[in-house]
Design an enzyme around this catalytic site. Sequence first.
Site, PDB file in Angstrom:
ATOM      1  N   HIS A 198     120.412   4.409  88.571  1.00 30.69           N
ATOM      2  CA  HIS A 198     119.843   5.748  88.370  1.00 30.69           C
ATOM      3  C   HIS A 198     118.320   5.709  88.424  1.00 30.69           C
ATOM      4  CE1 HIS A 198     123.746   5.549  86.140  1.00 30.69           C
ATOM      5  NE2 HIS A 198     123.941   6.693  86.776  1.00 30.69           N
TER       6      HIS A 198
ATOM      7  N   HIS B  35     115.567   6.659  81.075  1.00 30.14           N
ATOM      8  CA  HIS B  35     115.696   8.120  81.236  1.00 30.14           C
ATOM      9  C   HIS B  35     114.966   8.903  80.145  1.00 30.14           C
ATOM     10  CE1 HIS B  35     118.484   7.589  84.462  1.00 30.14           C
ATOM     11  NE2 HIS B  35     119.435   7.067  83.717  1.00 30.14           N
TER      12      HIS B  35
END
Length: 398
Positions: free
Chosen positions: A184, A145
């Site tokens: 994710h 991320h």
Amino acid sequence: MIDFNAVTEIEKRTNETVVKKRTGILKDPRYTGHCMGPDELECPERLDVLYTLLQEPDLSGCFTDISPRMAEKDELQRVHSAEYISRLEATSGRGSVYLDEDTRTSAHSNEVAQLAAGGLCRAIEAVHAGWVDNAFALIRPPGHHAERTAAKGFCLYNNVAIAAHYAQSKLGLARILVVDWDLHHGNGTQHCFEDDPSVLFFSTHQAFTYPHSGSLREIGKNKGKGYTVNVPLLPGFGDGDYLVIYERLLKPIALAFRPDMVLVSAGFDIHFNDPIGGMKVTPAGFAGLTRILLDIAEACCGGKLVMTLEGGYHLEALRDSVREVLKEMTGRRTTEIQSAIASANPKKTAYILWRVKQVHQKYWKNLAVSSTGDPTAVPSRMDRFRGTLSRWIAYFKS
Ligand code: Q9C
Ligand code: ZN
């Protein structure tokens, strides 16, 4: 001391040949020195259970230890801005500093994050040099991320992005395949290579959840168009569904791309017991996914595969899943995936297979759908749904 020249053993069994691989493990006790606070999901205990796993009787002695190093400043700067690097450096020696609503540092986090990025580079170096056949970097904090100028979602430096640049610029590899099976979307990794056709980014992720990017319309930019492949999935996907996606979408694309190395952002938050995920993957499913990735690496680049830990927040689920991945990587077991693929409910994957093919077949000709006789063909009745997700959901629920 490790004997990197040890010859790969070949062991005959009744009617199959088991080719044992030398699997490297990148680990270091310092990785537990980053702590975001009590009761945080991304915690040092994640590595405690994995390092303990390696001592189990059927795993101990199976691996080659690789030691990490810190990432160099120039390696960090390929991916992150000088301002962001300074901001992280300034947290060194301090107490808790929030960098993002989900992400904070402790006194040693900056050094640990540099050791994570550098550690993954070392794992790649070991595989590239042939000291080992494949490797798993059991590191934290995770990385996928992290953006050029921002920490995000428990991630400080983008380990995979830094390591892919390292593999290209310092080891001279041309094409890198980055596969991200974390729950994710790997927003940071995608953004880093969005206009770069030499790094193919393939991500499966749960749709409509953090970080809310990774729609299948995000396909890369400029020369990189087609080299970003996003496969957003509804919650509830299990082993067979994931194996169908990886076998029918990733495999043809990857074989056409012909990577020089396969890097995997391995997140274990798709396990059925994960506290924040809605997927239903079991440890056997992780073994199957690993088998597909090993097959791709074997076909393209002599089996050069490097896994790196991203998410996965249920400690036993994480341990049980990594155990199966490692068994597969050492070649001590070869999971048979075709029966799981055959018994998967085609209704669950039909829509996304069709949509990804529709969006990407102009870049990847071998994704083209033939209507007869092709087991990968999507039923033509999918056309009735005109591509809308809500229509498909209604169909799936019917
Ligand atoms: N603030 C990884 O699995 N949850 N990161 C956000 C809203 C953040 C997950 C909830 C989840 C981050 C590496
Ligand atoms: Zn995750």
